[in-house]
Scaffold this motif. Structure first.
Motif, mmCIF file in Angstrom:
data_model
loop_
_atom_site.group_PDB
_atom_site.id
_atom_site.type_symbol
_atom_site.label_atom_id
_atom_site.label_comp_id
_atom_site.label_asym_id
_atom_site.label_seq_id
_atom_site.Cartn_x
_atom_site.Cartn_y
_atom_site.Cartn_z
ATOM 1 N N THR A 306 -1.859 -0.515 -0.857
ATOM 2 C CA THR A 306 -1.986 0.910 -0.535
ATOM 3 C C THR A 306 -0.737 1.510 0.107
ATOM 4 O O THR A 306 -0.527 2.707 0.031
ATOM 5 N N GLY A 307 0.084 0.729 0.769
ATOM 6 C CA GLY A 307 1.278 1.263 1.417
ATOM 7 C C GLY A 307 2.438 1.430 0.458
ATOM 8 O O GLY A 307 2.481 0.796 -0.612
ATOM 9 N N PHE A 308 3.416 2.245 0.829
ATOM 10 C CA PHE A 308 4.574 2.471 -0.026
ATOM 11 C C PHE A 308 5.359 1.179 -0.261
ATOM 12 O O PHE A 308 5.724 0.864 -1.397
ATOM 13 N N TRP A 309 5.623 0.419 0.820
ATOM 14 C CA TRP A 309 6.469 -0.758 0.689
ATOM 15 C C TRP A 309 5.807 -1.873 -0.121
ATOM 16 O O TRP A 309 6.471 -2.491 -0.979
ATOM 17 N N PRO A 310 4.525 -2.184 0.080
ATOM 18 C CA PRO A 310 3.893 -3.171 -0.799
ATOM 19 C C PRO A 310 3.890 -2.739 -2.268
ATOM 20 O O PRO A 310 4.128 -3.551 -3.164
#
Length: 404
Positions: A306-310
C-alpha cells in the motif's frame, strides 16, 4: 545513409512517438476513462483496445514492408502518430474514447514492427544489443510521458481524484503536438526513393503471402513470441490498473502513480542494452526464463502493498524482469528467420505481443470485477510461472557463436 545516421534518426523519431503515445496512455487514459464513468471492465477495454489494432495489422504491416519497402510503410505509421491524437480533444463519452484508442493503435501497429525490421536488417550479429538500444531510446519517451501526464493532472485537479475536463484536453493537446513532430522529423528521412525487388503486382503479392506463411508457420517463432505475449499480458494489466490501485486503494496522488510507472520504465531502459549484449554473447534463453519469473513474483506482490516505497520496489523488479525478457525475445525471433523476412518476423512477433498486451487489461478487468485485486493478480502471475519451464523445454537456441 550510414547505419549510424539511420539508427540515430530512427531513435529520434521513436523518442518523440513514444513520448506522445505515453502521454495518451498511462496514467492519463485509465483516469480519463474513470472520469467518463467507466467501471473496471470498461477501463480494461479502453486501455487494451489500441493493442487489438496491432493484433490485426502488425503482421500485414511487417509483411508489406518486406514487399513495398520499409520507408513507405513507416511513413504510413507516422501519419497516425501525427494526426489521430487531435481526436482526443473532442471526446465527450466513453464510446468515443474507445473508438479513438482503436485508431490510435494504428500508429504502433504500422510503424513498430517495420522500424524493428530496419534495425535487424543492418545490425548483423549485434541484433540483441541494437534492438535493445532502439527500444530503450523509445522507452525514454515513455519514461517522460507517464510522469508528465500525471503531473499535469495533479496540478490541475479540482480535488483529490477529481479532474476538470480541460485538464485532460491539455495533456492530449501536448500529445498531438509531439506526435506531429515525430511525423515531420520522420518525413525528412523517409521521403526518398527506395529500391524494391519484384516490381510486378503478382510478384509482390506472392512474396507477401509466402513470407507470412513461412514465418507464421515456424513453431519456434510462434512459441517465443507467445512467451513475450504472456509477459505483456501482465504488463498490460499493470499499465491499466496500477494507476487505479495506487490512487484509489493505496491513496497515492496521480503524480506518484505516474512515478511508479516511470520507475519501472527506467529500470527496463537502463537494463535492456546491457542484457541485449549479454544475450548476443552468451545466449537468450536463460535471460528470458529469469525475466518471466521476476515479472510473475513482483506482479503478484503488488495487491499486498500500500505504501509508495513498497510499490516502487515491486515496480522496479517488474521492470528488470521485463528487460530480461524483451532484450532477448525480438532478437531471438530475428535469429530464426532469413534476412529478407525480418519485417514479417517482427510482424508475427508484434501481433502475438499485442494479443498479450490487449488481453492483459481486459482479462484483469474481468477478474478484478469478479474477485478483487489479489486473486486477479495472482492468477495472472501463475500463468507466467507455468510458462517459464514450458518455454525452456519447447524452444532450442543456437549457440551464441552460431548467430549471424
Amino acid at each position: 545513409m550510414t547505419f549510424k545516421t539511420t539508427f540515430a534518426m530512427l531513435c529520434s523519431v521513436g523518442f518523440l512517438a513514444r513520448f506522445s503515445y505515453a502521454l495518451a496512455r498511462n496514467p492519463v487514459l485509465p483516469l480519463f476513462a474513470l472520469y467518463l464513468g467507466a467501471g473496471p471492465e470498461a477501463i480494461g477495454l479502453a486501455v487494451g483496445i489500441s493493442t487489438v489494432t496491432g493484433i490485426f495489422f502488425k503482421l500485414p504491416s511487417g509483411a508489406l514492408s518486406d514487399v513495398i519497402g520499409r520507408r513507405k510503410t513507416m511513413l504510413m505509421g507516422l501519419f497516425f502518430f501525427g494526426f489521430v491524437p487531435f481526436a482526443y480533444l473532442f471526446i465527450t463519452s466513453y464510446a468515443m474514447l474507445v473508438a479513438v484508442r482503436f485508431f490510435h493503435g494504428f500508429a504502433t501497429a504500422v510503424y513498430g514492427p517495420v522500424a524493428m525490421a530496419v534495425v535487424a536488417d543492418t545490425a548483423g550479429s549485434r541484433k540483441g544489443e541494437m534492438l535493445s538500444w532502439f527500444s530503450s531510446v523509445g522507452i525514454i519517451g515513455g519514461l517522460l510521458g507517464a510522469p508528465v501526464g500525471g503531473l499535469i493532472l495533479s496540478m490541475t485537479s479540482v480535488s483529490p481524484g477529481e479532474y476538470a475536463p480541460w485538464a485532460f484536453k491539455l495533456v492530449y493537446g501536448i500529445c498531438a503536438v509531439t506526435g506531429l513532430a515525430a511525423l515531420v522529423l520522420g518525413a525528412r528521412m523517409l521521403l526518398t526513393e527506395e529500391k524494391v525487388e519484384g516490381a510486378g503486382f503478382k510478384a509482390r503479392l506472392d512474396k507477401f503471402l509466402s513470407g507470412i506463411k513461412e514465418v507464421a508457420g515456424d513453431r519456434r517463432v510462434v512459441i517465443t513470441s507467445s512467451m513475450e505475449g504472456l509477459q505483456n499480458m501482465a504488463m498490460g494489466a499493470l499499465e491499466a490498473f496500477l494507476p487505479i490501485y495506487a490512487v484509489t486503494v493505496a491513496g497515492l496522488t496521480a503524480f506518484e502513480a505516474g512515478l511508479l510507472w516511470a520507475a519501472q520504465i527506467v529500470v527496463t531502459m537502463l537494463s535492456k542494452p546491457i542484457m541485449g549484449r549479454v544475450s548476443d554473447r552468451f545466449g537468450r534463453k536463460p535471460l528470458f526464463v529469469s525475466g518471466l519469473l521476476a515479472c510473475a513474483v513482483s506482479f503478484a506482490a503488488i495487491p499486498l502493498l500500500t505504501g509508495f516505497w513498497p510499490l516502487l520496489a515491486a515496480a522496479l523488479v517488474f521492470g528488470l524482469g521485463e528487460a530480461f525478457v524483451t532484450s532477448s525475445s525480438a532478437a531471438m525471433v530475428a535469429d530464426m528467420c532469413r534476412a529478407g523476412q525480418y519485417g514479417t518476423a517482427m510482424g508475427v512477433f508484434g501481433t502475438i505481443f499485442d494479443v498479450g498486451h490487449a488481453s492483459g487489461p481486459i482479462l484483469s478487468g474481468l477478474l478484478l470485477g469478479a474477485f478483487g485485486y489479489f486473486p486477479a493478480f495472482l492468477t495472472m502471475s501463475l500463468v507466467l510461472v507455468a510458462a517459464a519451464p514450458l518455454f525452456a523445454l519447447a524452444v532450442r537456441e543456437e549457440n551464441a557463436s552460431g548467430r549471424g
